[in-house]
Design an enzyme around this catalytic site. Structure first.
Site, PDB file in Angstrom:
ATOM      1  N   CYS A  73       0.707  -1.134  -0.101  1.00  0.00           N
ATOM      2  CA  CYS A  73       0.061   0.042   0.016  1.00  0.00           C
ATOM      3  C   CYS A  73       0.843   1.224  -0.012  1.00  0.00           C
ATOM      4  CB  CYS A  73      -0.915   0.011   1.357  1.00  0.00           C
ATOM      5  SG  CYS A  73      -2.250  -1.114   1.185  1.00  0.00           S
ATOM      6  N   GLU A  75       0.817   3.969   1.931  1.00  0.00           N
ATOM      7  CA  GLU A  75       1.068   4.429   3.192  1.00  0.00           C
ATOM      8  C   GLU A  75       2.405   3.564   3.622  1.00  0.00           C
ATOM      9  OE1 GLU A  75      -1.908   3.297   2.003  1.00  0.00           O
ATOM     10  OE2 GLU A  75      -3.401   3.634   3.778  1.00  0.00           O
ATOM     11  N   CYS A 112      -6.090   0.817   5.102  1.00  0.00           N
ATOM     12  CA  CYS A 112      -6.462  -0.721   5.421  1.00  0.00           C
ATOM     13  C   CYS A 112      -5.943  -0.954   6.714  1.00  0.00           C
ATOM     14  CB  CYS A 112      -5.892  -1.367   4.105  1.00  0.00           C
ATOM     15  SG  CYS A 112      -4.170  -1.898   4.476  1.00  0.00           S
TER      16      CYS A 112
HETATM   17  N1  THU Z   1      -4.143   0.378  -1.190  1.00  0.00           N
HETATM   18  C1  THU Z   1      -3.378   1.343  -0.683  1.00  0.00           C
HETATM   19  O1  THU Z   1      -2.313   1.412  -1.309  1.00  0.00           O
HETATM   20  N2  THU Z   1      -3.662   2.028   0.616  1.00  0.00           N
HETATM   21  C2  THU Z   1      -4.957   1.625   1.209  1.00  0.00           C
HETATM   22  O2  THU Z   1      -5.048   2.121   2.493  1.00  0.00           O
HETATM   23  C3  THU Z   1      -5.844   0.932   0.490  1.00  0.00           C
HETATM   24  C4  THU Z   1      -5.578   0.102  -0.329  1.00  0.00           C
HETATM   25  C5  THU Z   1      -4.087  -0.167  -2.379  1.00  0.00           C
HETATM   26  C6  THU Z   1      -3.588  -1.503  -2.423  1.00  0.00           C
HETATM   27  C7  THU Z   1      -3.966  -1.907  -3.752  1.00  0.00           C
HETATM   28  O3  THU Z   1      -2.717  -1.884  -4.632  1.00  0.00           O
HETATM   29  C8  THU Z   1      -5.073  -1.142  -4.174  1.00  0.00           C
HETATM   30  O4  THU Z   1      -5.141  -0.221  -3.166  1.00  0.00           O
HETATM   31  C9  THU Z   1      -6.369  -2.120  -4.003  1.00  0.00           C
HETATM   32  O5  THU Z   1      -6.552  -2.554  -2.961  1.00  0.00           O
END
Ligand code: THU
Length: 163
Positions: A73, A75, A112
């Site tokens: 992710c 973050e 997440c």
């Molecule tokens: N994702 C993030 O980068 N941050 C979050 O807080 C939620 C999800 C990304 C992970 C994945 O690459 C895409 O969003 C779909 O879940």
């Protein structure tokens, strides 16, 4: 038995222009970072920008993988970049935004569960709250005083040691 409840304080801003200038700047950096996302599978581009206690701003974006769980992710990419470039410097703010498959998004994104746990570790490590500025490409922005407000009863190293 005692019945109780928790309240989570947060602020709702009409849009990015209603934010404090420093927060708006951080959210703009997060928006720019969405361009560096590698998201061929979800087509959901996330950008994060971090402000450190020393004033530096670093960003990150989601980096996916054909083996889905190997993806990261935005973050955690940004937090790791900050920690690698400026070890030992506290994180004070994190702004987060996204662009969906249609190039849009009007509802603030929320970190997440794994990212909440990671943010909780950074708060604990530096003994300092991490403000969250959660936005979308347009529309409202939510501001939380501390990341752990989004992870009540977080697991931490406290439980692993004897007191
Ligand atoms: N994702 C993030 O980068 N941050 C979050 O807080 C939620 C999800 C990304 C992970 C994945 O690459 C895409 O969003 C779909 O879940």
């Amino acid at each position: 038995m005692k019945q109780t409840s928790l309240q989570i304080p947060f602020q709702i801003f009409k849009d990015i222009h209603s934010l404090d200038p420093a927060d708006a700047q951080l959210l703009e950096s997060a928006k720019s970072a969405t361009r560096d996302a590698y998201a061929p599978y979800s087509k959901f581009k996330v950008g994060a920008a971090i402000r450190l206690l020393n004033g530096h701003i670093l960003s990150g974006s989601n980096q996916e993988n054909a083996s889905f769980p190997a993806g990261l992710c935005a973050e955690r990419v940004a937090l790791s970049a900050a920690s690698a470039a400026f070890p030992g410097i506290a994180v004070t703010d994190l702004a987060l935004t996204y662009v969906n498959e249609s190039g849009d998004g009007n509802r603030p994104i929320s970190p997440c569960g794994i990212c909440r746990q990671t943010l909780a570790e950074y708060e604990q490590r530096f003994g300092m709250p991490i403000r969250l500025i959660l936005g979308a490409i347009r529309g409202e922005v939510f501001v939380f005083n501390r990341a752990t407000d989004l992870l009540p009863f977080a697991f931490s190293s406290w439980e692993m040691t004897s007191h």
